[in-house]
Motif scaffolding. Structure first.
Motif, PDB file in Angstrom:
ATOM      1  N   SER A 113      43.236  29.093  38.538  1.00 53.08           N
ATOM      2  CA  SER A 113      43.174  29.560  39.920  1.00 53.08           C
ATOM      3  C   SER A 113      44.193  28.819  40.775  1.00 53.08           C
ATOM      4  CB  SER A 113      41.773  29.340  40.487  1.00 53.08           C
ATOM      5  OG  SER A 113      41.685  29.769  41.825  1.00 53.08           O
TER       6      SER A 113
ATOM      7  N   VAL B 206      43.877  38.932  40.626  1.00 55.57           N
ATOM      8  CA  VAL B 206      42.779  38.400  41.424  1.00 55.57           C
ATOM      9  C   VAL B 206      41.902  39.568  41.853  1.00 55.57           C
ATOM     10  CG1 VAL B 206      44.089  36.411  42.237  1.00 55.57           C
ATOM     11  CG2 VAL B 206      44.096  38.520  43.577  1.00 55.57           C
TER      12      VAL B 206
ATOM     13  N   ALA C 229      40.553  33.222  42.703  1.00 55.56           N
ATOM     14  CA  ALA C 229      40.455  34.229  41.649  1.00 55.56           C
ATOM     15  C   ALA C 229      39.560  35.395  42.050  1.00 55.56           C
ATOM     16  CB  ALA C 229      39.940  33.581  40.371  1.00 55.56           C
TER      17      ALA C 229
ATOM     18  N   VAL D 154      44.991  33.604  36.857  1.00 53.80           N
ATOM     19  CA  VAL D 154      45.624  33.589  38.176  1.00 53.80           C
ATOM     20  C   VAL D 154      46.932  32.797  38.143  1.00 53.80           C
ATOM     21  CG1 VAL D 154      45.123  33.269  40.649  1.00 53.80           C
ATOM     22  CG2 VAL D 154      43.252  33.620  39.066  1.00 53.80           C
TER      23      VAL D 154
END
Length: 535
Positions: free
Chosen positions: A285, A207, A266, A226
């Motif tokens: 994400s 991230v 993210a 992610v």
């Protein structure tokens, strides 16, 4: 592994120079810029990245690596704050990326028999040819499309990029360079004047965060992934038995204090200025995906969001920020795709931004696929001095679940005003299923195909919203695709002061028919709505 120019071998291929990095070839013509050379540039998938089980893709005869991405299979959600979503509510879709500088022929081989196929957005006018399980079509210029075989499930997403022209100098000390291959840097914290470059063929499991930094760039043709980050599971109610009796702003304070400001996402930008994000893919994400909070001067271009299957995975959330442009992006999100928010307290990653306005936001040339929430949403919060001067232009909503264009902030006191939707194309899916809330962890989705149609426009002021909505233009809105169900719209205020007013609907067409009045357009007008005009 983060790489700072580890180029081992240079070879010449078709008058272009390539770098061989970690066993994967990255086409390049130099360290600083990539001039137009080959018509099509492809990137091999990194070792350890599983290819799609469903599709093979060639572009002008060149094989293109096809990635996997987990997506939502059914419109089934959990009441906030929820938990990590069960995998049996999801499925594996596919996507592929390449660069092109002129018209190409795309060839897709489906591993399932092809009964019917759709290439979306339909506004592009792409007519595929089908020969057995082989699908071919012409793509005249770089853009993003979906190829849907026998319906929307397990779709193929194709991201055709223009040639790169802004590759940073890899020897620059302020460049964090990730070459082709697999990387696991975890959290990347940027400082002012830094650049992250993710090359084509790279998958970066991590991230990116920055707080009160300026002059940042996040660029490339690779993937920011992610999937290894868990969704935040601490919740208000677990830690405060009196949750339901709290005022909305008190609930937010409890939540941020409990979680320590760690929410996920993210790319999280807090109080940043002059940020340019372009070209990358963001996959899987763990919550809101790309968030500028309390920022100014943000440009997001040609960014592709896919694999957002978890609860509360919004696409791009503009939180108390100004001077933001979102151009040429593809977003397939579970929850709201592009959301305008004003948030109180420590609104994101512990950063306080609620005293700042949301102003001067432009969204253009985007393709939206929404699996649960709203394609373009204003809410759920309106804690800001002002939410104003917002333009959504020339976008395709190829699917949405609840609403295409929604104003439904639940809380806050900002006036939302001077908003324009122009040249928005909305596709209605005849096979859409009704969204449902999961009642208990063991509950299963029971909806059926074709029994639901989302709303087109929703402007409703709730009881906790103390502001108003005014001066909104809907111009050249086109709705196509549903021969059986009609998208309805609703406008409703709360009081004389907290009202909806000055709404203009100009050239709204539903399945080719010009809508010139409320009844024909399926509009319901509630109390405290003033001055609605059709033109």
């Amino acid at each position: 592994m983060e790489m700072k120019l580890r180029n081992e071998i240079l070879v010449s291929v078709s008058a272009a120079t390539v770098f061989l990095l970690g066993g994967v070839i990255l086409t390049s013509a130099g360290c600083s810029t990539l001039p137009a050379a080959a018509k099509v540039t492809t990137y091999a998938g990194p070792r350890g990245e599983p290819p799609s089980d469903d599709f093979c893709v060639r572009v002008d005869g060149k094989p293109v690596f096809v990635y996997q991405a987990r997506v939502s299979a059914v419109p089934f959600n959990q009441s906030w704050p929820g938990y990590e979503r069960p995998l049996d509510q999801t499925e594996i879709a596919s996507f592929a990326c390449w660069d092109m500088s002129g018209p190409v022929t795309v060839e897709v081989v489906s591993k399932q028999a092809v009964d019917r196929v759709a290439v979306r957005p339909t506004s592009y006018g792409i007519q595929p040819k089908v020969d057995g399980n082989r699908i071919t079509f012409a793509l005249k210029r770089p853009r993003q499309v979906t190829v849907e075989v026998n319906g929307s499930h397990k779709a193929l997403h194709l991201f055709a990029n223009p040639p790169e022209t802004d590759v940073p100098r890899l020897t620059d000390a302020n460049v964090r360079y990730f070459g082709p291959g697999m990387h696991r840097p975890g959290k990347i914290v940027l400082k002012s004047n830094e650049t992250v470059y993710i090359a084509g063929g790279a998958v970066v499991h991590g991230v990116i965060e920055a707080t009160e930094a300026s002059n940042l760039r996040i660029l490339g043709r690779g993937i920011l992934d992610v999937s290894t980050f868990k969704r935040e599971t601490k919740v208000w109610a677990e830690n405060d038995p009196s949750f339901e009796s709290k005022a909305p702003n008190e609930r937010v304070a409890i939540h941020t204090a409990t979680d320590g400001g760690v929410f996920g996402g993210a790319i999280s930008l807090c109080g940043c200025q002059n940020v340019h994000i372009e070209g990358i893919v963001i996959r899987d994400s763990n919550r809101w995906t790309l968030v500028p909070a309390g920022c100014r001067g943000i440009r997001i271009a040609n960014v592709k969001l896919i694999g957002l299957w978890r609860f509360n995975t919004d696409g791009i959330n503009i939180v108390n920020s100004e001077d933001v442009t979102i151009d040429g992006c593809f977003i397939r999100s579970f929850d709201d795709s592009i959301c305008i928010k004003g948030q109180p307290g420590r609104c994101w990653h512990g950063y306080v931004a609620g005293t700042r306005p949301v102003r001067n936001v432009t969204v253009s040339n985007c393709v939206i696929w929404n699996d649960w929430g709203t394609a373009f949403q204003f809410g759920d919060g309106a804690w800001a001095p002002e939410i104003a001067h917002l333009l959504f232009r020339d976008c395709d909503i190829i699917r949405t679940c609840h609403i295409a264009m929604g104003f439904g902030p639940a809380y806050g006191g900002a006036t939302i005003q001077d908003v324009r939707f122009e040249d928005i194309r909305v596709e209605i899916d005849d096979e859409a299923s009704k969204p449902m809330i999961q009642q208990g962890r063991e509950a299963k989705y029971t909806g059926t195909k074709g029994d639901y149609c989302p709303r087109l426009i929703y402007q409703v002021i709730g009881k906790h919203m103390t502001g108003s909505v005014r001066n909104v233009l809907f111009k050249n809105i086109t709705v196509t695709g549903s021969g059986r169900r009609f998208p309805l719209s609703i406008l409703r205020g709360f009081s004389a002061e907290r009202c909806v007013e000055n709404v203009v609907i100009e050239n709204l067409r539903i399945n080719g028919k010009l809508i010139s009045d409320l009844a024909t357009g399926g509009f319901t007008i509630g109390k405290h709505v003033k001055n609605v005009k059709f033109q």
